[in-house]
Design a protein around this motif. Structure first.
Motif, PDB file in Angstrom:
ATOM      1  N   THR A 107     -43.698  19.804  19.374  1.00 56.79           N
ATOM      2  CA  THR A 107     -42.651  20.798  19.111  1.00 56.79           C
ATOM      3  C   THR A 107     -41.361  20.386  19.805  1.00 56.79           C
ATOM      4  O   THR A 107     -41.379  19.744  20.865  1.00 56.79           O
ATOM      5  N   LEU A 108     -40.248  20.759  19.205  1.00 58.77           N
ATOM      6  CA  LEU A 108     -38.921  20.535  19.779  1.00 58.77           C
ATOM      7  C   LEU A 108     -38.090  21.780  19.496  1.00 58.77           C
ATOM      8  O   LEU A 108     -37.819  22.105  18.338  1.00 58.77           O
ATOM      9  N   ASN A 109     -37.713  22.498  20.554  1.00 59.97           N
ATOM     10  CA  ASN A 109     -36.968  23.747  20.420  1.00 59.97           C
ATOM     11  C   ASN A 109     -35.749  23.732  21.340  1.00 59.97           C
ATOM     12  O   ASN A 109     -35.876  23.429  22.536  1.00 59.97           O
ATOM     13  N   ARG A 110     -34.591  24.045  20.766  1.00 60.43           N
ATOM     14  CA  ARG A 110     -33.392  24.190  21.588  1.00 60.43           C
ATOM     15  C   ARG A 110     -33.389  25.590  22.194  1.00 60.43           C
ATOM     16  O   ARG A 110     -33.618  26.578  21.489  1.00 60.43           O
ATOM     17  N   VAL A 111     -33.088  25.671  23.483  1.00 60.79           N
ATOM     18  CA  VAL A 111     -33.012  26.970  24.154  1.00 60.79           C
ATOM     19  C   VAL A 111     -31.579  27.316  24.576  1.00 60.79           C
ATOM     20  O   VAL A 111     -31.287  28.474  24.858  1.00 60.79           O
ATOM     21  N   LYS A 116     -32.914  27.386  18.671  1.00 59.04           N
ATOM     22  CA  LYS A 116     -33.165  26.773  17.369  1.00 59.04           C
ATOM     23  C   LYS A 116     -34.473  25.999  17.444  1.00 59.04           C
ATOM     24  O   LYS A 116     -34.716  25.267  18.405  1.00 59.04           O
ATOM     25  N   SER A 117     -35.309  26.142  16.426  1.00 54.69           N
ATOM     26  CA  SER A 117     -36.553  25.384  16.336  1.00 54.69           C
ATOM     27  C   SER A 117     -36.381  24.253  15.329  1.00 54.69           C
ATOM     28  O   SER A 117     -35.997  24.488  14.180  1.00 54.69           O
ATOM     29  N   TYR A 118     -36.660  23.030  15.755  1.00 51.82           N
ATOM     30  CA  TYR A 118     -36.575  21.879  14.862  1.00 51.82           C
ATOM     31  C   TYR A 118     -37.924  21.657  14.174  1.00 51.82           C
ATOM     32  O   TYR A 118     -38.990  21.944  14.744  1.00 51.82           O
ATOM     33  N   VAL A 119     -37.849  21.164  12.949  1.00 51.90           N
ATOM     34  CA  VAL A 119     -39.046  21.061  12.110  1.00 51.90           C
ATOM     35  C   VAL A 119     -39.690  19.686  12.282  1.00 51.90           C
ATOM     36  O   VAL A 119     -39.050  18.651  12.041  1.00 51.90           O
ATOM     37  N   ARG A 120     -40.942  19.709  12.709  1.00 51.41           N
ATOM     38  CA  ARG A 120     -41.706  18.476  12.882  1.00 51.41           C
ATOM     39  C   ARG A 120     -41.827  17.742  11.551  1.00 51.41           C
ATOM     40  O   ARG A 120     -42.074  18.337  10.511  1.00 51.41           O
ATOM     41  N   THR A 122     -39.639  16.606   9.764  1.00 47.20           N
ATOM     42  CA  THR A 122     -38.413  16.755   8.974  1.00 47.20           C
ATOM     43  C   THR A 122     -37.199  16.435   9.839  1.00 47.20           C
ATOM     44  O   THR A 122     -36.375  15.602   9.488  1.00 47.20           O
ATOM     45  N   ASP A 123     -37.116  17.105  10.995  1.00 41.75           N
ATOM     46  CA  ASP A 123     -36.035  16.864  11.950  1.00 41.75           C
ATOM     47  C   ASP A 123     -36.428  15.869  13.040  1.00 41.75           C
ATOM     48  O   ASP A 123     -35.584  15.125  13.545  1.00 41.75           O
ATOM     49  N   PHE A 124     -37.708  15.859  13.405  1.00 42.54           N
ATOM     50  CA  PHE A 124     -38.175  14.974  14.477  1.00 42.54           C
ATOM     51  C   PHE A 124     -39.618  14.567  14.211  1.00 42.54           C
ATOM     52  O   PHE A 124     -40.328  15.194  13.424  1.00 42.54           O
ATOM     53  N   ARG A 125     -40.036  13.510  14.896  1.00 36.95           N
ATOM     54  CA  ARG A 125     -41.399  12.996  14.751  1.00 36.95           C
ATOM     55  C   ARG A 125     -41.800  12.332  16.061  1.00 36.95           C
ATOM     56  O   ARG A 125     -41.020  11.570  16.646  1.00 36.95           O
ATOM     57  N   VAL A 126     -43.015  12.592  16.528  1.00 41.19           N
ATOM     58  CA  VAL A 126     -43.487  11.940  17.740  1.00 41.19           C
ATOM     59  C   VAL A 126     -43.638  10.445  17.484  1.00 41.19           C
ATOM     60  O   VAL A 126     -44.048  10.024  16.394  1.00 41.19           O
ATOM     61  N   MET A 127     -43.255   9.624  18.460  1.00 36.93           N
ATOM     62  CA  MET A 127     -43.412   8.186  18.314  1.00 36.93           C
ATOM     63  C   MET A 127     -44.816   7.774  18.732  1.00 36.93           C
ATOM     64  O   MET A 127     -45.394   8.326  19.678  1.00 36.93           O
ATOM     65  N   THR A 128     -45.347   6.793  18.029  1.00 36.19           N
ATOM     66  CA  THR A 128     -46.664   6.277  18.348  1.00 36.19           C
ATOM     67  C   THR A 128     -46.688   5.745  19.782  1.00 36.19           C
ATOM     68  O   THR A 128     -45.780   5.036  20.200  1.00 36.19           O
ATOM     69  N   TYR A 129     -47.727   6.126  20.512  1.00 33.83           N
ATOM     70  CA  TYR A 129     -47.944   5.811  21.925  1.00 33.83           C
ATOM     71  C   TYR A 129     -47.062   6.618  22.863  1.00 33.83           C
ATOM     72  O   TYR A 129     -46.928   6.286  24.042  1.00 33.83           O
TER      73      TYR A 129
END
Length: 518
Positions: A107-111, A116-120, A122-129
């Motif tokens: 999850t990635l949320n601006r406080v 604002k909640s960013y969409v996994r 779509t807006d961001f993705r975890v990098m491998t490792y």
């Protein structure tokens, strides 16, 4: 009893298969079977049945066929069993690799300055490792270029320890794609005391896969970073770079540096062992989905070709490969090539690669063996141009448009090119955006990804274009049978004739499995 929907699906695939009327540009000896006739024994509906099996395997194993999981092991068992029953000598080549998966969704949320909640995905993705953790902290930009340079791959954000002069320990480091690897950026951030890393795309507009505004995915290459690391779109990164931004970033991941998996290698009973024709595809999916287009499609096309090919006494030895751990950086094919002796490498006269051959918003891409567009990566090793020309003759024969796609080293042809082995193959597009010109040429929808389910849970059997699968399966069969009987192979008629080309370097995939540099 079959449903009407199933009957309609098979009818559509059968109709697409009727397009496969290949032309042969290499002439076998008069005593040999006609490769054109043999290639027509391989049909799209048969390849589709393998895809249905891969979907069933994923459904029974947590929705994935990733290397290191039960779903991949079941895929290996299915493919190896079919090949053995067809008469091949099958080898399961075991190797160790660093496994990675998300346990729960990141999850990635601006406080601040506002929520604002960013969409996994779509807006961001975890990098491998990426490491695991949950951190709420200020976002601190590190040598970013907003607006970006007009020239791609010029940002040095986070590439030097000196970029972090004045960085506040405990903050989240915001960096930009560019000239160094994601791992270097993350390691520099950790050394500076960062508690999280966000890397956003560089920002240059472009066509298709050259658009550096889209969602950035990739890998750190090894499980050595113990804090959260994610990639984002350029727009998300630009927004997070605003002064006073605070976010909560949470990742929950698993890495195992010593997980074991397998490549499958199938050797034909026929042919000259000093003249080996190889065709391959990666069998693994990402952990997030079943991987039916990426790359069940290429695996299905190669498997069905292999099942038909061993019926015929070919002039040259055929070897089919199904690679493991491609999604983590071409690890299976790299292991295979690295463990070949110089003599064994010299016997391989060409390698044909098929990675994503049925994208729903497809183009018919042929690897540009001669760098005829004079853009991007250079040509492949000597003889790669001949492979490209053979595929072009096929698409002309079936009256389908085609386009070139660069040898960037971003799929399993990469290790073969680096070894000087001529290579070629097909690619129908991944996360890149289809241009208006491509939509006019190939149909489909401009402004939409070639595969909008790329590396996602929705890469299911519903994510496959039946026409693209049938046409490209015909191309796989045509090239395989032509080279099975050809006396004039791209890699030369004698061992040791392969010569390196000038292109094919780098680690940045057509699709973002490696994503290590830039």
């Amino acid at each position: 009893m079959r449903s009407r929907a199933h009957k309609g699906l098979l009818a559509a695939v059968t109709a697409a298969s009727a397009l496969v009327l290949p032309v042969i540009s290499a002439t076998p000896a008069s005593a040999d079977p006609d490769p054109k006739v043999l290639s027509q024994t391989v049909k799209g509906p048969a390849a589709k049945r393998h895809l249905l099996k891969f979907q069933q395997i994923a459904d029974a194993n947590g929705g994935t066929r990733a290397s290191g999981t039960a779903g991949y092991d079941a895929s290996v068992a299915y493919v190896a069993d079919r090949l053995r029953k067809a008469g091949y000598a099958v080898t399961l080549q075991e190797f160790e690799f660093p496994f990675f998966r998300e346990i729960t969704k990141s999850t990635l949320n601006r406080v601040a300055p506002s929520a604002k909640s960013y969409v996994r995905n779509t807006d961001f993705r975890v990098m491998t490792y990426s490491g695991s953790g949950s951190v709420t902290a200020a976002v601190q930009a590190v040598d970013v270029m907003i607006p970006p340079s007009p020239t791609p791959n010029t940002s040095t954000s986070g590439c030097e320890a000196s970029d972090f002069a004045g960085f506040t320990a405990g903050n989240i480091a915001l960096m930009q794609r560019g000239t160094c690897s994601f791992l270097v950026k993350a390691q520099n951030a950790v050394a500076a005391g960062a508690k999280g890393v966000i890397i956003f795309n560089e920002g240059q507009a472009g066509e298709g896969a050259n658009d550096r505004r889209v969602l950035l995915g990739g890998t750190l290459g090894e499980p050595t970073v113990n804090i959260p690391v994610v990639g984002t779109t350029y727009a998300t990164g630009e927004e997070l770079a605003a002064a006073g931004t605070t976010v909560t970033l949470t990742t929950d991941t698993e890495s195992d540096p010593h997980r074991k998996t397998h490549n499958i290698l199938a050797e034909s009973r026929w042919g000259d062992p000093s003249k080996v024709v190889m065709a391959g595809a990666h069998l693994d999916s990402v952990t997030e989905g079943p991987g039916i287009n990426d790359n069940g499609s290429g695996s299905a096309g190669v498997l069905e070709t292999a099942l038909k090919a061993n019926r015929f006494p070919t002039v040259n030895k055929l070897r089919f490969a199904f690679w493991g751990a491609e999604e983590l950086g071409l690890l299976g094919s790299e292991h295979y090539v690295a463990n070949l002796s110089a003599e064994e490498k010299a016997k391989i006269k060409l390698y044909l690669n098929f990675d994503m051959i049925a994208s729903p918003n497809y183009v018919f891409g042929i690897y540009d063996g001669d760098d005829s567009d004079a853009e991007g990566a250079g040509p492949g090793p000597e003889g790669s141009d001949k492979i490209e020309k053979l595929f072009e003759s096929y698409f002309k024969a079936v009256r389908q448009p085609y386009t070139g796609t660069d040898f960037t080293g971003r799929s399993d042809y990469g290790p073969f090119i680096e070894a000087g082995i001529p290579a070629g193959g097909l690619f129908t597009g991944a996360e890149g955006i289809k241009t208006a010109e491509e939509a006019q040429k190939f149909g489909g929808e401009a402004g939409v990804a070639y595969d909008k389910c790329y590396h996602l849970e929705c890469d299911t059997i519903a994510n496959v274009n039946d026409k693209a699968l049938a046409v490209n399966t015909g191309a796989i069969a045509t090239a395989t049978f032509v080279y099975a009987y050809s006396r004039d192979l791209p890699g030369g008629g004698t061992p040791g004739s392969n010569q390196p080309g000038t292109g094919g370097g780098g680690h940045d995939h057509e699709h973002d499995h490696v994503g290590v540099p830039m």
